[in-house]
Design an enzyme around this catalytic site. Structure first.
Site, PDB file in Angstrom:
ATOM      1  CD  GLU A   1      -3.103   0.731   0.227  1.00 39.74           C
ATOM      2  OE1 GLU A   1      -2.527   1.438  -0.627  1.00 39.74           O
ATOM      3  OE2 GLU A   1      -4.317   0.830   0.466  1.00 39.74           O
ATOM      4  CG  ASP A   2      -1.087   4.640  -1.503  1.00 35.95           C
ATOM      5  OD1 ASP A   2      -1.726   3.896  -0.722  1.00 35.95           O
ATOM      6  OD2 ASP A   2      -1.652   5.438  -2.274  1.00 35.95           O
TER       7      ASP A   2
ATOM      8  CG  ASP B   1      -6.142   8.640   6.804  1.00 34.49           C
ATOM      9  OD1 ASP B   1      -5.823   8.877   7.975  1.00 34.49           O
ATOM     10  OD2 ASP B   1      -6.828   9.407   6.123  1.00 34.49           O
TER      11      ASP B   1
ATOM     12  CG  PHE C   1      -4.597  15.216   1.482  1.00 34.32           C
ATOM     13  CD1 PHE C   1      -5.466  14.188   1.795  1.00 34.32           C
ATOM     14  CD2 PHE C   1      -4.246  15.400   0.147  1.00 34.32           C
ATOM     15  CE1 PHE C   1      -5.966  13.348   0.812  1.00 34.32           C
ATOM     16  CE2 PHE C   1      -4.742  14.566  -0.843  1.00 34.32           C
ATOM     17  CZ  PHE C   1      -5.608  13.551  -0.508  1.00 34.32           C
TER      18      PHE C   1
ATOM     19  NE  ARG D   1      -3.886   8.241  -9.094  1.00 33.54           N
ATOM     20  CZ  ARG D   1      -4.482   7.797  -7.994  1.00 33.54           C
ATOM     21  NH1 ARG D   1      -3.760   7.382  -6.983  1.00 33.54           N
ATOM     22  NH2 ARG D   1      -5.797   7.778  -7.900  1.00 33.54           N
TER      23      ARG D   1
HETATM   24  P1  IMP Z   1      -7.879   4.280   5.037  1.00 34.29           P
HETATM   25  O1  IMP Z   1      -8.951   3.228   4.893  1.00 34.29           O
HETATM   26  O2  IMP Z   1      -8.385   5.484   5.778  1.00 34.29           O
HETATM   27  O3  IMP Z   1      -6.604   3.763   5.634  1.00 34.29           O
HETATM   28  O4  IMP Z   1      -7.638   4.803   3.556  1.00 34.29           O
HETATM   29  C1  IMP Z   1      -6.440   4.690   2.913  1.00 34.29           C
HETATM   30  C2  IMP Z   1      -6.554   5.284   1.528  1.00 34.29           C
HETATM   31  O5  IMP Z   1      -6.959   6.659   1.593  1.00 34.29           O
HETATM   32  C3  IMP Z   1      -5.211   5.274   0.841  1.00 34.29           C
HETATM   33  O6  IMP Z   1      -5.003   4.084   0.126  1.00 34.29           O
HETATM   34  C4  IMP Z   1      -5.301   6.498  -0.049  1.00 34.29           C
HETATM   35  O7  IMP Z   1      -5.897   6.152  -1.273  1.00 34.29           O
HETATM   36  C5  IMP Z   1      -6.221   7.444   0.684  1.00 34.29           C
HETATM   37  N1  IMP Z   1      -5.462   8.465   1.450  1.00 34.29           N
HETATM   38  C6  IMP Z   1      -5.373   8.558   2.790  1.00 34.29           C
HETATM   39  N2  IMP Z   1      -4.603   9.598   3.151  1.00 34.29           N
HETATM   40  C7  IMP Z   1      -4.183  10.180   2.003  1.00 34.29           C
HETATM   41  C8  IMP Z   1      -3.327  11.325   1.715  1.00 34.29           C
HETATM   42  O8  IMP Z   1      -2.767  12.015   2.589  1.00 34.29           O
HETATM   43  N3  IMP Z   1      -3.131  11.594   0.389  1.00 34.29           N
HETATM   44  C9  IMP Z   1      -3.686  10.864  -0.617  1.00 34.29           C
HETATM   45  N4  IMP Z   1      -4.489   9.806  -0.384  1.00 34.29           N
HETATM   46  C10 IMP Z   1      -4.735   9.458   0.918  1.00 34.29           C
END
Ligand code: IMP
Length: 183
Positions: free
Chosen positions: A103-104, A107, A156, A169
């Site tokens: 994963e990138d 959050d 963000f 991206r």
């Molecule tokens: P989670 O379910 O809240 O952990 O969501 C994770 C996803 O939210 C990541 O795979 C990203 O696609 C998106 N995301 C969360 N934070 C950021 C950010 O700071 N920049 C860009 N995308 C984010």
């Protein structure tokens, strides 16, 4: 910097291309050590993980298979709800396989915790997670992230696969987006 087309859009560069590559090489070495002698399937979560997958996989000095999933999280605004829909499933049968989700960013961790239990229901030998970035909220999640690149503050960020409205991206660095861009 080659990021002149986004001059002013970033408040701060958090990680340069060199820093990202250096950290990925360290993570790849850990993964290689932990999975020595095992078969390994890395699963990228589209679209954000494309860059991490490409660079991590090319750092390995071992065979590795790659597969992809696309999921969409129903959420309000920028927070995910944990209710996830599969847009593209794996092509691979993971029964008995060692799976590493790439994963990138994590959050809230809701998407990943759903994904881990979904993949675990398919009878794999193991499912682990490698994430380049982790935000503080993720520390409360119940899913163990075995490999983390960097813990970052709750802002963000964009670049290196991470987008805002499908942009940024393709930046080589990761930076904090200026509030003016999204206000
Ligand atoms: P989670 O379910 O809240 O952990 O969501 C994770 C996803 O939210 C990541 O795979 C990203 O696609 C998106 N995301 C969360 N934070 C950021 C950010 O700071 N920049 C860009 N995308 C984010």
């Amino acid at each position: 910097m080659d990021e002149t087309h986004v001059d002013g859009d970033l408040v701060e560069v958090l990680f340069t291309e060199e820093q990202i590559q250096q950290r990925l090489a360290e993570l790849a070495a850990e993964v290689q050590r932990d999975y020595a002698g095992e078969d390994l399937l890395i699963v990228g979560v589209l679209k954000g993980a494309v860059m991490v997958m490409a660079d991590l996989a090319r750092t390995f000095e071992r065979h590795v298979e790659m597969d992809w999933m696309a999921v969409s999280s129903y959420g309000s605004g920028t927070k995910s709800s944990g209710v996830v829909r599969i847009l593209k499933d794996l092509d691979t049968d993971i029964n008995g396989r060692h799976v590493l989700i790439v994963e990138d960013i994590i959050d809230t961790g809701l998407t990943l915790s759903w994904l881990v239990s979904n993949l675990n229901s398919r009878g794999p030998a193991s499912v682990e997670i490698c994430a380049l970035l982790r935000k503080p909220d993720a520390l409360q999640m119940t899913v163990d992230v075995k490999y983390v690149g960097y813990d970052i503050p709750n802002a963000f960020v964009v670049g290196y696969g991470l987008d805002y409205a499908e942009r940024y991206r393709n930046l080589r660095c990761i930076g904090t987006l200026a509030p003016a861009v999204y206000s």
